[in-house]
Design a protein around this motif. Structure first.
Motif, PDB file in Angstrom:
ATOM      1  N   LYS A   1      23.293 114.839  79.845  1.00  0.00           N
ATOM      2  CA  LYS A   1      24.590 115.281  79.325  1.00  0.00           C
ATOM      3  C   LYS A   1      25.672 114.306  79.769  1.00  0.00           C
ATOM      4  N   GLY A   2      26.490 113.864  78.844  1.00  0.00           N
ATOM      5  CA  GLY A   2      27.622 113.004  79.175  1.00  0.00           C
ATOM      6  C   GLY A   2      28.922 113.772  79.134  1.00  0.00           C
ATOM      7  N   TYR A   3      29.699 113.684  80.194  1.00  0.00           N
ATOM      8  CA  TYR A   3      30.961 114.429  80.285  1.00  0.00           C
ATOM      9  C   TYR A   3      32.188 113.528  80.165  1.00  0.00           C
ATOM     10  N   GLY A   4      31.972 112.221  80.071  1.00  0.00           N
ATOM     11  CA  GLY A   4      33.114 111.323  79.995  1.00  0.00           C
ATOM     12  C   GLY A   4      34.010 111.471  81.206  1.00  0.00           C
ATOM     13  N   ALA A   5      35.325 111.590  80.963  1.00  0.00           N
ATOM     14  CA  ALA A   5      36.295 111.698  82.061  1.00  0.00           C
ATOM     15  C   ALA A   5      36.719 113.135  82.325  1.00  0.00           C
ATOM     16  N   SER A   6      35.992 114.108  81.765  1.00  0.00           N
ATOM     17  CA  SER A   6      36.449 115.504  81.812  1.00  0.00           C
ATOM     18  C   SER A   6      36.231 116.180  83.167  1.00  0.00           C
ATOM     19  N   GLN A   7      35.390 115.610  84.045  1.00  0.00           N
ATOM     20  CA  GLN A   7      35.118 116.243  85.338  1.00  0.00           C
ATOM     21  C   GLN A   7      35.319 115.245  86.479  1.00  0.00           C
ATOM     22  N   PRO A   8      36.543 114.774  86.682  1.00  0.00           N
ATOM     23  CA  PRO A   8      36.783 113.789  87.760  1.00  0.00           C
ATOM     24  C   PRO A   8      36.662 114.436  89.133  1.00  0.00           C
ATOM     25  N   ILE A   9      36.259 113.640  90.114  1.00  0.00           N
ATOM     26  CA  ILE A   9      36.250 114.119  91.499  1.00  0.00           C
ATOM     27  C   ILE A   9      37.436 113.553  92.278  1.00  0.00           C
ATOM     28  N   THR A  10      38.180 112.608  91.666  1.00  0.00           N
ATOM     29  CA  THR A  10      39.432 112.101  92.240  1.00  0.00           C
ATOM     30  C   THR A  10      40.446 111.989  91.114  1.00  0.00           C
ATOM     31  N   ASP A  11      41.660 111.514  91.441  1.00  0.00           N
ATOM     32  CA  ASP A  11      42.741 111.543  90.458  1.00  0.00           C
ATOM     33  C   ASP A  11      42.913 110.257  89.653  1.00  0.00           C
ATOM     34  N   ASN A  12      41.983 109.281  89.781  1.00  0.00           N
ATOM     35  CA  ASN A  12      42.055 108.033  89.004  1.00  0.00           C
ATOM     36  C   ASN A  12      43.326 107.221  89.256  1.00  0.00           C
ATOM     37  N   SER A  13      43.984 107.455  90.386  1.00  0.00           N
ATOM     38  CA  SER A  13      45.266 106.784  90.619  1.00  0.00           C
ATOM     39  C   SER A  13      45.106 105.340  91.089  1.00  0.00           C
ATOM     40  N   THR A  14      43.950 104.958  91.603  1.00  0.00           N
ATOM     41  CA  THR A  14      43.700 103.583  92.032  1.00  0.00           C
ATOM     42  C   THR A  14      42.347 103.138  91.507  1.00  0.00           C
ATOM     43  N   GLU A  15      42.104 101.821  91.561  1.00  0.00           N
ATOM     44  CA  GLU A  15      40.819 101.313  91.111  1.00  0.00           C
ATOM     45  C   GLU A  15      39.684 101.870  91.967  1.00  0.00           C
ATOM     46  N   ALA A  16      39.925 102.016  93.271  1.00  0.00           N
ATOM     47  CA  ALA A  16      38.880 102.544  94.150  1.00  0.00           C
ATOM     48  C   ALA A  16      38.536 103.984  93.781  1.00  0.00           C
ATOM     49  N   LEU A  17      39.552 104.777  93.442  1.00  0.00           N
ATOM     50  CA  LEU A  17      39.304 106.169  93.072  1.00  0.00           C
ATOM     51  C   LEU A  17      38.649 106.257  91.695  1.00  0.00           C
ATOM     52  N   LYS A  18      39.026 105.360  90.802  1.00  0.00           N
ATOM     53  CA  LYS A  18      38.364 105.330  89.494  1.00  0.00           C
ATOM     54  C   LYS A  18      36.872 105.041  89.656  1.00  0.00           C
ATOM     55  N   ALA A  19      36.545 104.132  90.586  1.00  0.00           N
ATOM     56  CA  ALA A  19      35.146 103.779  90.815  1.00  0.00           C
ATOM     57  C   ALA A  19      34.339 104.996  91.245  1.00  0.00           C
ATOM     58  N   LYS A  20      34.958 105.900  92.021  1.00  0.00           N
ATOM     59  CA  LYS A  20      34.254 107.105  92.452  1.00  0.00           C
ATOM     60  C   LYS A  20      33.971 108.041  91.274  1.00  0.00           C
TER      61      LYS A  20
END
Length: 584
Positions: free
Chosen positions: A553-572
């Motif tokens: 199942k692909g969820y895309g960006a719908s279930q983030p575990i961080t807020d995507n505010s930095t490149e490091a957080l996006k990587a997570k």
């Protein structure tokens, strides 16, 4: 203290200005000859071929630098008068960051050329100053060698019209003095992330790149990791953890031949603005986790600046300004016996930060020596618990314990209240819990770092994953080629581990969930995450796991575990999760 694959002599050895030395069994510090280490120039950034027979280095502030400067496909050195030429080059150096605008342009720190030393073992045969296009009037430096041992990775990107951009390029050796015109090496988002200062190191197979660069103009450089996604392209750099990166400058990384150790330079020591060389041990297959760095002892580090390490065989090359200008040295361990077997009381690898000293190198006495400061009790134990990763409840379990660098394993019984381990000399330790009805993985912990600043006995919680519906199976990150579903080679071992778990537990069915960051069209991200989840399923079925046991199942960006505010957080957020869907 982490036991490493080599040891540094405690006593300061005699410095020799030659490659040969009298006793091959004793590690000795050498300084390269004066026709390489000129007293009037700086020599930095040594890199070598694997056979140790070709040395590349960068020379700075040499009046005999290559003066070729291409502008609109024309060489201005041949077109201009020398006065016009020096004025033009001075302006270029100023644009690059040289605020002094030296009257003699060769004195600029941006005057950098690549030199080559051809050797045969310890006998130097020739010093070569390559022609254009490898060298020109712009800053030139060789940073790494590709696995073919004939292609250099260069600082900056160069184009035929004479333009230069930040980044990296590659150039192949054609003859001893001739190289192909540099072609770009692409790193996703590097130009958007990095300021002007940058350098790098490559693993032996070229799959892993450790970079040092500043994310903002004027900031100090930090360390990052990037993975190869195809021949000339590397993934977006991931910043390495804060135990490596500090508020100070970390630069000139180098990897050991086996990729297990990272050498780098930092000016975080007792002397502000003085750099030393540090070493750290890799703790994860994806090169994102490293042990706390330790500083190499004398004769490598001194009260002067040291940096630019490079390891080949049992030689550690590095640079130092201890003799006035930056010069190249090496410490030779190539003797008749394995130095890893020498007794610890004779050799030691690293030292803790030295106490503050004055400009003469003397230890400074405290101005408040009459004040009695209470001493905190030293923590010499850690409370270990095995916990359910879903509920957090402590469990009784067996625990396999081993120390890094040692082959001996111990099996411990841990109760629900935990097990108090006495660790008077804490080291990197590997634990694997064993508990019926649970899935576990091997985990490595730096107990010394955990204990040294603790005010009370610290607790170490080692998770195990219950074999139950909706429970997740703990996985290290799985890396993909950017924008595609191609799994990078560095992630193969982790998926192989998952295949082994499923073979050991045929009753378990799973769902592979794909997730992305929020950069891009939402529908496209869902499609990409779905493809990536299916790529993991395809890998598992190729290892003999029935496809009927694996949903995706692909969820895309719908279930983030961080807020995507930095490149490091996006990587997570760019991750794959494994969820148990059925147990029968």
């Amino acid at each position: 203290m982490v036991r490493l694959f080599f040891y540094i002599l405690v006593l300061v050895a005699t410095v020799h200005e030659a490659f040969a030395f009298s006793n091959p069994d004793t590690p000795v510090l050498h300084k390269l000859p004066s026709f390489i280490n000129s007293p009037y120039t700086d020599e930095i950034a040594p890199i070598l071929t694997w056979d140790d027979n070709t040395l590349y280095f960068t020379r700075i502030k040499d009046p005999n630098f290559n003066k070729t400067i291409i502008f609109d496909s024309e060489d201005l050195y041949k077109k201009f008068t020398y006065s016009e030429y020096t004025k033009f080059i001075s302006g270029v150096f100023e644009l690059l960051g040289d605020e002094r605008r030296e009257e003699d342009i060769y004195l600029s720190p941006f005057n950098q050329d690549i030199y080559i030393v051809e050797k045969n073992g310890d006998q130097i045969n020739e010093l070569v100053h390559p022609d254009h296009p490898l060298n020109n009037a712009l800053p030139n430096s060789a940073l790494a060698i590709m696995p073919d041992q004939t292609t250099l990775v260069l600082m900056n990107q160069f184009y035929l019209n004479g333009s230069m951009y930040k980044g990296f390029s590659k150039s192949k050796k054609i003859s001893k003095n001739k190289f192909s015109f540099p072609e770009p090496v692409f790193i996703y988002d590097f130009k958007e992330m990095a300021g002007n200062q940058a350098n790098l190191a490559l693993s032996r197979n070229g799959e892993v790149m450790i970079l040092a660069f500043a994310e903002e103009q004027g900031e100090d450089t930090d360390l990052f990791v990037s993975l190869r996604v195809n021949t000339d392209t590397y993934s977006e750099p991931i910043r390495l953890p804060d135990n490596l990166n500090t508020e100070f400058r970390e630069f000139s990384p180098a990897l050991s031949e086996d990729g297990k150790y990272l050498f780098f330079s930092s000016n975080k020591g007792s002397f502000p603005n003085h750099s030393n060389i540090y070493i750290s041990q890799r703790l994860s297959d994806d090169y994102t986790k490293w042990s706390d760095p330790m500083k190499l002892k004398a004769p490598v580090n001194t009260f002067h600046n040291e940096g630019h390490p490079f390891v080949v065989g049992k030689k550690l090359y590095f640079c130092s300004d201890r003799d006035g200008s930056w010069d190249i040295f090496y410490l030779d361990f190539d003797g008749n016996k394995d130095l890893g077997d020498l007794p610890d009381e004779e050799y030691i690898v690293v030292e803790e930060e030295s106490p503050p000293r004055n400009v003469r190198g003397e230890v400074e006495e405290s101005q408040n020596s009459d004040i009695q400061v209470p001493v905190e009790p030293k923590i010499e134990s850690v409370l270990v618990k095995v916990v359910d990763s879903k509920t957090g409840d402590a469990l009784s379990a067996k625990l396999i314990k081993s120390e890094v660098g040692k082959s001996e394993n111990k099996v411990l019984n841990v109760g629900e209240k935990g097990l108090l381990l006495e660790m008077k000399d804490p080291v990197e330790t590997i634990f694997q819990p064993l508990k019926d009805g649970y899935i576990s993985k091997t985990r490595r912990y730096d107990l010394k770092a955990m204990m040294e600043n603790a005010k009370s006995v610290p607790e170490l919680h080692i998770p195990v994953d219950p074999i139950a519906v909706d429970a997740k199976i703990s996985m290290d990150p799985i890396f993909f080629k950017r924008g595609s579903d191609r799994i990078l080679n560095v992630s193969y071992p982790e998926i192989e581990r998952l295949a082994g778990i499923l073979k050991s537990h045929p009753e378990v069915h799973i769902k592979v969930e794909g997730h992305t960051d929020n950069f891009g069209d939402a529908k496209a991200l869902i499609a990409l995450s779905d493809k990536r989840a299916f790529a993991v399923k395809r890998f598992l079925t190729s290892r003999g796991i029935s496809p009927m046991r694996i949903d995706t199942k692909g969820y895309g960006a719908s279930q983030p575990i961080t807020d995507n505010s930095t490149e490091a957080l996006k990587a997570k957020n760019r991750r794959v999760e494994i969820v148990i869907t059925q147990v029968q």
